[in-house]
Design an enzyme around this catalytic site. Structure first.
Site, short mmCIF file in Angstrom:
data_model
loop_
_atom_site.label_atom_id
_atom_site.label_comp_id
_atom_site.label_asym_id
_atom_site.label_seq_id
_atom_site.Cartn_x
_atom_site.Cartn_y
_atom_site.Cartn_z
N GLU A 1 -4.49 1.71 -7.25
CA GLU A 1 -4.74 2.85 -6.38
C GLU A 1 -3.78 3.98 -6.75
O GLU A 1 -2.67 4.05 -6.19
CB GLU A 1 -4.56 2.47 -4.92
CG GLU A 1 -5.53 1.42 -4.43
CD GLU A 1 -5.48 1.25 -2.91
OE1 GLU A 1 -6.54 1.23 -2.30
OE2 GLU A 1 -4.37 1.16 -2.36
N HIS B 1 0.84 -1.20 0.00
CA HIS B 1 0.00 0.00 0.00
C HIS B 1 0.87 1.25 0.00
O HIS B 1 1.97 1.27 0.56
CB HIS B 1 -0.94 0.00 1.21
CG HIS B 1 -1.99 1.07 1.14
ND1 HIS B 1 -1.74 2.36 1.52
CD2 HIS B 1 -3.27 1.03 0.70
CE1 HIS B 1 -2.84 3.09 1.33
NE2 HIS B 1 -3.78 2.30 0.83
#
Length: 259
Positions: free
Chosen positions: A169, A101
């Site tokens: 993302e 992430h």
């Protein structure tokens, strides 16, 4: 491309323990009564903190909801203070592990080499990595697509085969008021889909979108992604239910096309 649609939620570190337990109970009830989730047409997954993993596994044991972890160690055992291995996570019922992430990369200095090691650790222990990829700065879609496909291949270099859930993302869209433009997401997602489809041993792999995702986005993307990765929007189970309904409609449409 699978007919199944995936909808996931990362709780990050927003909930305390008691609050997380209450949220699990509400989402477990929601999932158990949702036709598309109950039938398996929609895969619903929840990624809580490490301390919340065991209560989550317990709360969702009689539901189709899949529990994931927000991180995973590069190694399976040894003198690694503070780390949690993929081997142990799999042992207690975790089935997904979020890897790479943007916050892990930015706040904790995770390099692409570390992301690759964590991806390999997840796969060799039977966990599906939720592999987070995205360009840092806003660029043209073609440039973004080339960058995230490069990130994908780097993360999987040397990893064993297995299902991978690629979460696109774009870093510049995380926490923003609006998601990235639909045309941008669709173009990058299609490039990722082509790369994922070419992975050896990657049957069942999916491409989902995260980054200020919310209601209406799945329909707007018109099948370009296999689902959404939600954040604070899904703290309200009623809001999560809205996206699950949309995911169910998309799954039904995909099933019709396949038939």
């Amino acid at each position: 491309m699978s007919a199944r649609v995936s909808v996931g939620v990362s709780l990050k570190m927003y909930f305390g323990h008691a609050e997380a337990r209450r949220w699990f109970a509400r989402v477990a009830e929601l999932a158990a009564g949702h036709p598309a989730v109950a039938s398996g047409a929609v895969e619903c997954f929840v990624i809580p903190t490490y301390l919340q993993v065991l209560p989550a596994v317990e709360a969702f044991v009689d539901t189709p909801v899949v529990v994931g972890a927000q991180d995973v160690a590069t190694e399976d055992s040894g003198p690694f203070t503070g780390e949690v291995s993929a081997r142990e996570l799999a042992e207690v019922g975790v089935r997904l592990a979020e890897v790479g992430h943007a916050e892990r990369r930015r706040l904790f200095g995770e390099t692409e080499a570390v992301v690759a090691k964590k991806t390999a650790a997840a796969l060799r222990n039977g966990l599906t990595p939720v592999l987070c990829l995205g360009e840092i700065e806003r660029v043209e879609a073609t440039d973004a697509a080339a960058e995230v496909v490069r990130q994908l291949h780097t993360a999987l270099d040397g990893a064993p085969g297995g299902r991978v859930m690629v979460a696109y993302e774009p870093v510049w869209a995380i926490g923003a008021q609006e998601p990235a433009p639909v045309e941008h997401i669709a173009a990058v997602a299609r490039a990722l889909r082509a790369a994922v489809d070419a992975l050896p041993g990657g049957d069942g792999s999916t491409v989902i979108y995260g980054g200020s995702a919310g209601p209406g986005l799945l329909a707007a993307l018109d099948g370009a992604v296999d689902g959404l990765f939600l954040g604070r929007f899904a703290h309200d189970p009623a809001a999560l239910a809205t996206v699950l309904d949309e995911a169910g409609a998309l799954a039904a449409l995909r099933q019709e096309v396949r038939a």
